[in-house]
Design a protein around this motif. Structure first.
Motif, PDB file in Angstrom:
ATOM      1  N   ASP A   1       0.831  -1.210   0.000  1.00  0.00           N
ATOM      2  CA  ASP A   1       0.000   0.000   0.000  1.00  0.00           C
ATOM      3  C   ASP A   1       0.863   1.256   0.000  1.00  0.00           C
ATOM      4  OD1 ASP A   1      -2.391  -1.414   0.046  1.00  0.00           O
ATOM      5  OD2 ASP A   1      -2.446  -1.478   2.238  1.00  0.00           O
ATOM      6  N   VAL A   2       1.943   1.224   0.758  1.00  0.00           N
ATOM      7  CA  VAL A   2       2.842   2.380   0.814  1.00  0.00           C
ATOM      8  C   VAL A   2       3.522   2.572  -0.538  1.00  0.00           C
ATOM      9  CG1 VAL A   2       4.933   3.301   1.889  1.00  0.00           C
ATOM     10  CG2 VAL A   2       3.203   2.192   3.305  1.00  0.00           C
ATOM     11  N   VAL A   3       3.995   1.481  -1.149  1.00  0.00           N
ATOM     12  CA  VAL A   3       4.651   1.568  -2.456  1.00  0.00           C
ATOM     13  C   VAL A   3       3.681   2.115  -3.501  1.00  0.00           C
ATOM     14  CG1 VAL A   3       5.675   0.207  -4.320  1.00  0.00           C
ATOM     15  CG2 VAL A   3       6.345  -0.228  -1.963  1.00  0.00           C
ATOM     16  N   LYS A   4       2.452   1.630  -3.496  1.00  0.00           N
ATOM     17  CA  LYS A   4       1.459   2.123  -4.455  1.00  0.00           C
ATOM     18  C   LYS A   4       1.158   3.598  -4.224  1.00  0.00           C
ATOM     19  CE  LYS A   4      -1.892  -0.772  -3.846  1.00  0.00           C
ATOM     20  NZ  LYS A   4      -3.116  -1.572  -3.937  1.00  0.00           N
ATOM     21  N   SER A   5       1.069   4.012  -2.981  1.00  0.00           N
ATOM     22  CA  SER A   5       0.778   5.410  -2.675  1.00  0.00           C
ATOM     23  C   SER A   5       1.911   6.328  -3.110  1.00  0.00           C
ATOM     24  CB  SER A   5       0.529   5.584  -1.181  1.00  0.00           C
ATOM     25  OG  SER A   5      -0.684   4.992  -0.809  1.00  0.00           O
ATOM     26  N   VAL A   6       3.144   5.901  -2.865  1.00  0.00           N
ATOM     27  CA  VAL A   6       4.295   6.720  -3.266  1.00  0.00           C
ATOM     28  C   VAL A   6       4.374   6.812  -4.786  1.00  0.00           C
ATOM     29  CG1 VAL A   6       6.822   6.826  -3.282  1.00  0.00           C
ATOM     30  CG2 VAL A   6       5.612   6.348  -1.155  1.00  0.00           C
ATOM     31  N   ALA A   7       4.202   5.680  -5.475  1.00  0.00           N
ATOM     32  CA  ALA A   7       4.260   5.691  -6.938  1.00  0.00           C
ATOM     33  C   ALA A   7       3.146   6.551  -7.527  1.00  0.00           C
ATOM     34  CB  ALA A   7       4.170   4.262  -7.474  1.00  0.00           C
ATOM     35  N   ALA A   8       1.953   6.438  -6.975  1.00  0.00           N
ATOM     36  CA  ALA A   8       0.834   7.241  -7.479  1.00  0.00           C
ATOM     37  C   ALA A   8       1.065   8.727  -7.231  1.00  0.00           C
ATOM     38  CB  ALA A   8      -0.466   6.791  -6.816  1.00  0.00           C
ATOM     39  N   SER A   9       1.634   9.063  -6.095  1.00  0.00           N
ATOM     40  CA  SER A   9       1.874  10.476  -5.815  1.00  0.00           C
ATOM     41  C   SER A   9       3.002  11.042  -6.673  1.00  0.00           C
ATOM     42  CB  SER A   9       2.172  10.686  -4.334  1.00  0.00           C
ATOM     43  OG  SER A   9       3.368  10.032  -3.973  1.00  0.00           O
TER      44      SER A   9
END
Length: 65
Positions: free
Chosen positions: A10-18
């Motif tokens: 979830d953290v990786v997806k959030s960072v990539a999306a941001s």
């Protein structure tokens, strides 16, 4: 939503999306409700290092010594 920790994925997806500017409002709110921002900073720094190293490798392949 409760104040539970996000998983690593979830953290990786959030960072990539941001990074790409496509973070949804609901995910952004979920991220700001987390207990600690440190996992986001660590993943962001790792993402940045991978980006810089990959750019250096691409340039070194395109422009030989």
């Amino acid at each position: 939503m409760d104040n539970t920790k996000s998983g690593l994925w979830d953290v990786v997806k959030s960072v990539a999306a941001s990074v790409f500017g496509v973070q949804s409002s609901a995910n952004r709110e979920r991220d700001f409700k987390q207990q600690s921002f440190i996992p986001f900073v660590v993943v962001g720094v790792i993402f940045f290092i991978i980006l810089i190293v990959s750019l250096i490798l691409i340039v070194s392949v395109i422009i030989p010594d």
